[in-house]
Design a protein around this motif. Structure first.
Motif, short mmCIF file in Angstrom:
data_model
loop_
_atom_site.label_atom_id
_atom_site.label_comp_id
_atom_site.label_asym_id
_atom_site.label_seq_id
_atom_site.Cartn_x
_atom_site.Cartn_y
_atom_site.Cartn_z
N PRO A 165 0.88 -1.19 0.10
CA PRO A 165 -0.07 -0.04 0.09
C PRO A 165 0.72 1.11 0.05
N LEU A 166 0.40 2.23 -0.60
CA LEU A 166 1.07 3.61 -0.76
C LEU A 166 1.48 4.24 0.60
N SER A 167 0.50 4.17 1.68
CA SER A 167 1.01 4.76 2.87
C SER A 167 2.09 3.93 3.54
N GLU A 168 1.62 2.74 3.55
CA GLU A 168 3.15 1.83 4.05
C GLU A 168 4.34 2.04 3.33
N ALA A 169 4.27 2.29 2.11
CA ALA A 169 5.73 2.47 1.20
C ALA A 169 6.32 3.78 1.64
N LEU A 170 5.23 5.08 1.81
CA LEU A 170 5.83 6.26 2.47
C LEU A 170 6.37 6.39 3.67
N ARG A 171 5.69 5.60 4.46
CA ARG A 171 6.05 5.43 5.84
C ARG A 171 7.44 4.95 6.12
N ARG A 172 7.58 3.55 5.51
CA ARG A 172 8.65 2.61 5.57
C ARG A 172 9.96 3.17 4.99
N VAL A 173 9.92 3.94 4.05
CA VAL A 173 11.19 4.35 3.61
C VAL A 173 11.88 5.40 4.49
N HIS A 174 10.80 6.25 5.26
CA HIS A 174 11.54 7.04 6.22
C HIS A 174 11.68 6.39 7.64
N PRO A 210 10.87 -3.17 -1.35
CA PRO A 210 9.64 -3.29 -1.52
C PRO A 210 8.86 -1.86 -1.55
N TYR A 211 9.34 -1.13 -0.78
CA TYR A 211 8.52 0.46 -0.52
C TYR A 211 9.00 1.45 -1.75
N HIS A 212 10.36 1.18 -1.88
CA HIS A 212 10.93 2.28 -3.01
C HIS A 212 10.25 1.55 -4.31
#
Length: 778
Positions: free
Chosen positions: A274-283, A300-302
């Protein structure tokens, strides 16, 4: 207050997440997990507030009429993303100003401002095992603290830390007396600490400069301190820790609020998080994440963020193509007998690649939808004759043709070539450039309006106001990468959905073609006319200059001609480079006094330039000294040798274009790259590629690999989007997947009209607003 919530809540949230809940619940659990990880570091009132907020959130989740994430409107999404960064917790005016220098002004900018690398702080190391030049996490006890002076202004604060296996010094330079006092109070002798930073050595002792340091007590959970730390690109006036804090606050607060606009079936098919997970986990990476994949932007987040960037571009291109397909165009009746007769009247035979490309173009012209085709062919592969035959097909249907070239020189060359090939055929061909006399211009404009001019060749003068066509059927744009997407659109507007053929002699790597020309069909002329020999290319250094001149003399004695190309017109004060003006005089007087040396460069008046070019073409000038003004379109079959001075200063595409000016006859041609000893690794790579191959497509791929996408086309004029995370070279596989997904979606829902695609439609509009005309959804 309850102890242990910083461990308990994240553990419970992890268990619940393992059950793969629906997106809204998943985001809520992720938020709770992240917020409670820092629970112990909060003040008492902040802890109480967090518990109250969590209980409210859980109570709301039980309510049956809870608004799901799918119902968050597009307007809400825009509002969230456009929140000014100064409203994020911990951002003051000074920080906001510093971030703006990195183009970070909104929450969206911060979410997509990704770490450049990550530091592994998951494993506590023994001090005895520390290696200089690596980041490390150690736990030890302060055995000594104090200040030492390097000068009256520069005092160092020192902590010596031991873990029983060895000692390491933690040092702070240039700090205020107040900060020194805080450190001294917080870290007295005997205090147990957690220390993290880059290890260095000084006089055989281990040190860490300005490390992260925390006091530990017996109740501290060491596991909660182990983490992967993101490292961001820095700008003046802002510290790494400040950016980390802002990024963390933005990711925790705003990432969970973002609705996912990507259709569920695409997420499932391409295994996207999910997009929100991707944007959170890169940070905010988890300790279980693969740090190698994170650092190489392959996690997977990138992958999700990169996929989205490519997908939104490909969706726009797919809709553009779809829009073109839905527009009514001209279904030409292709007069095959007339075309066959014209081909047989030519003084040369067409190659198989030319015939194949022509068949594809004429096939498009017969269809009722407007043609949008890219014709790629190396220098000298014979694109002009192919586009002329296509233009004749339009003229023989009662329409007009227009060919737009980037320079007057190239427009004139096309005009001369086409006029010669037309012979006695009753077709009126005109040349329209900004330098022709007003009376001639007025006559041509009247002919275009009335329809008595059948085929016009010109520069950007063709798209200016006042140029009107009686019935434009085919627009050809040559050397497309010199024109932006905008000029393409302006040219089309000169008719009622005319067919469009874009030609380029700069071969475009396949991945790049997918992004810039993704809305065009592609034809390739990948063979040279028979009898042409590949140009032999050699790199010479300054000490071989006499050999290069001997080669020139040898070719001139065989009654051939030579080009000598320089990067500059006049001597430059800043650069130690040979220049065309001075060298032309030197070559004429001192090196080749018995031959005639001409000079041509971009600063000359057009008439003078043309006169010299014509003299060279006629054979009156034996050696033409030139700047890169000759890069495009001079056709002198008798020129068999080119020397390129300071070859290390030219790009690959430019070297290849220049080399294409020789070897246009049947004689063996040579290209000598005269290079200086001092050259970068990149320049060395470029020259090696030129020696190795004459294949424009291989050269384009190499150029792409050396320089990256933006520079290959000149991003500003190409209409190539600025990707924030995606890299066309590195992420070519994801680009292919995103393209497939976008084109499949548009095939199912051509106007993005289905209710489940409304958020995606809005996101697409936001992404491309003002950048390109969106066919069908503008």
């Amino acid at each position: 207050m309850v102890k242990g919530l910083s461990t308990l809540i994240p553990q419970l949230a992890e268990k619940a997440l393992a059950a793969n809940p629906e997106p809204a619940l998943r985001d809520m659990l992720c938020t709770l997990r992240e917020q409670f990880k820092v629970f112990d570091a909060l003040t008492r009132p902040a802890q109480e507030q967090l518990i109250r907020d969590a209980l409210t959130m859980l109570a709301k989740k039980r309510e049956p009429d809870q608004t799901t994430q799918q119902q968050v409107t597009a307007a809400n999404r825009s509002q969230i993303l456009n929140t000014p960064i100064r409203y994020v917790k911990g951002v003051g005016p000074k920080t906001a100003d510093a971030l703006s220098r990195k183009n970070v002004t909104t929450v969206e900018d911060m979410l997509y401002f990704l770490p450049r690398t990550y530091i592994d702080r998951r494993n506590v190391m023994k001090i005895a095992h520390l290696q200089p030049g690596t980041h490390a996490l150690v736990i030890g006890t302060v055995i000594r603290s104090g200040s030492e002076s390097l000068s009256s202004k520069n005092k160092i604060f020192n902590l010596i830390i031991s873990d029983g296996t060895g000692t390491v010094a933690a040092k702070w330079f240039h700090i205020t007396a107040r900060y020194r006092a805080i450190l001294q109070k917080q870290f007295p002798q005997g205090q147990r600490v957690l220390l993290a930073g880059m290890v260095s050595t000084f006089r055989f002792s281990l040190e860490m400069h300005h490390p992260d340091i925390e006091p530990l007590d017996d109740e501290d959970d060491i596991d909660a301190k182990r983490m992967i730390i993101p490292i961001y690109p820095l700008t003046e006036g802002i510290h790494q820790k400040t950016i980390q804090k802002v990024a963390r606050a933005t990711a925790v607060t705003y990432a969970p609020l973002l609705p996912d606009y990507l259709p569920r079936q695409i997420q499932d098919k391409y295994r996207l998080v999910p997009l929100s997970e991707a944007l959170r986990r890169v940070h905010l990476p988890e300790t279980s994440d693969d740090i190698e994949a994170l650092s190489q932007m392959q996690s997977p987040y990138h992958r999700r963020i990169v996929f989205d960037e490519f997908f939104l571009l490909q969706l726009m291109l797919a809709l553009k193509k779809q829009g073109v397909a839905l527009e009514p165009g001209i279904a030409f009746q292709v007069p095959r007998d007339k075309i066959a007769a014209f081909i047989s009247s030519l003084p040369f035979a067409l190659t198989a690649a030319q015939l194949r490309s022509l068949t594809e173009i004429l096939g498009d012209m017969e269809k009722p939808a407007p043609m949008h085709r890219l014709l790629q062919g190396d220098v000298g592969s014979g694109k002009t004759v192919v586009c002329l035959i296509a233009a004749l097909a339009a003229v023989w249907n009662g329409y007009q043709g227009a060919i737009m070239a980037p320079t007057e020189l190239l427009a004139e060359q096309h005009y001369k070539t086409i006029s010669e090939l037309m012979g006695t055929h009753p077709v009126t061909v005109a040349l329209l450039t900004s330098s022709i006399a007003k009376s001639v211009r007025d006559r041509i404009l009247a002919g275009l309006r009335e329809g008595s001019v059948h085929l016009v060749i010109g520069t950007h003068a063709l798209i200016q106001e006042g140029v009107e066509f009686h019935r434009l059927g085919l627009a050809v744009i040559d050397e497309q990468h010199r024109f932006g997407v905008l000029q393409r659109a302006q040219m089309k507007k000169k008719g009622v959905n005319p067919d469009l053929l874009v030609m380029t002699a700069t071969p475009i790597p396949r991945t790049l073609g997918m992004t810039v020309y993704g809305d065009l069909d592609v034809s390739v002329i990948d063979e040279l006319p028979p009898g042409r020999k590949p140009v032999i290319t050699k790199v010479f250094h300054e000490n071989k200059r006499h050999e290069a001149y001997a080669l020139v003399r040898r070719e001139l004695e065989k009654k051939n001609q030579a080009f000598i190309v320089y990067p500059l017109v006049e001597e430059s004060e800043k650069l130690d480079l040979r220049d065309a003006t001075r060298m032309a005089a030197h070559l004429q007087q001192d090196v080749f006094p018995e031959y005639r040396v001409g000079l041509v460069h971009g600063k000359m008046p057009q008439a003078e330039k043309d006169e010299i070019m014509q003299s060279f073409k006629r054979g009156d000038i034996h050696i033409l000294v030139a700047t890169t003004v000759i890069e495009v379109g001079i056709d002198v079959p008798n020129a068999s040798l080119m020397i390129i001075e300071h070859a290390e200063r030219f790009g690959l595409a430019q070297l290849h274009q220049l080399r294409g000016r020789v070897g246009r006859g049947t004689e063996q041609a040579w290209c000598i790259l005269l290079a200086q000893y001092k050259k970068s690794d990149e320049a060395r790579q470029r020259l090696a590629v030129m020696e190795k191959t004459n294949d424009g497509f291989k050269i384009a791929e190499e150029d792409f690999n050396i320089r990256g996408p933006g520079d290959v086309l000149g991003t500003r004029q190409s209409g190539l989007p600025d990707f924030r995370v995606a890299h066309i070279g590195r992420d070519a596989k994801i680009l292919g997947e995103a393209r497939k997904a976008a084109f499949e979606l548009v095939a199912q829902d051509p106007g993005l009209q289905l209710p489940e695609h409304q958020l995606l439609r809005q996101v697409l509009r936001d992404r491309w607003k003002g950048r390109l005309e969106l066919a069908g959804i503008g």
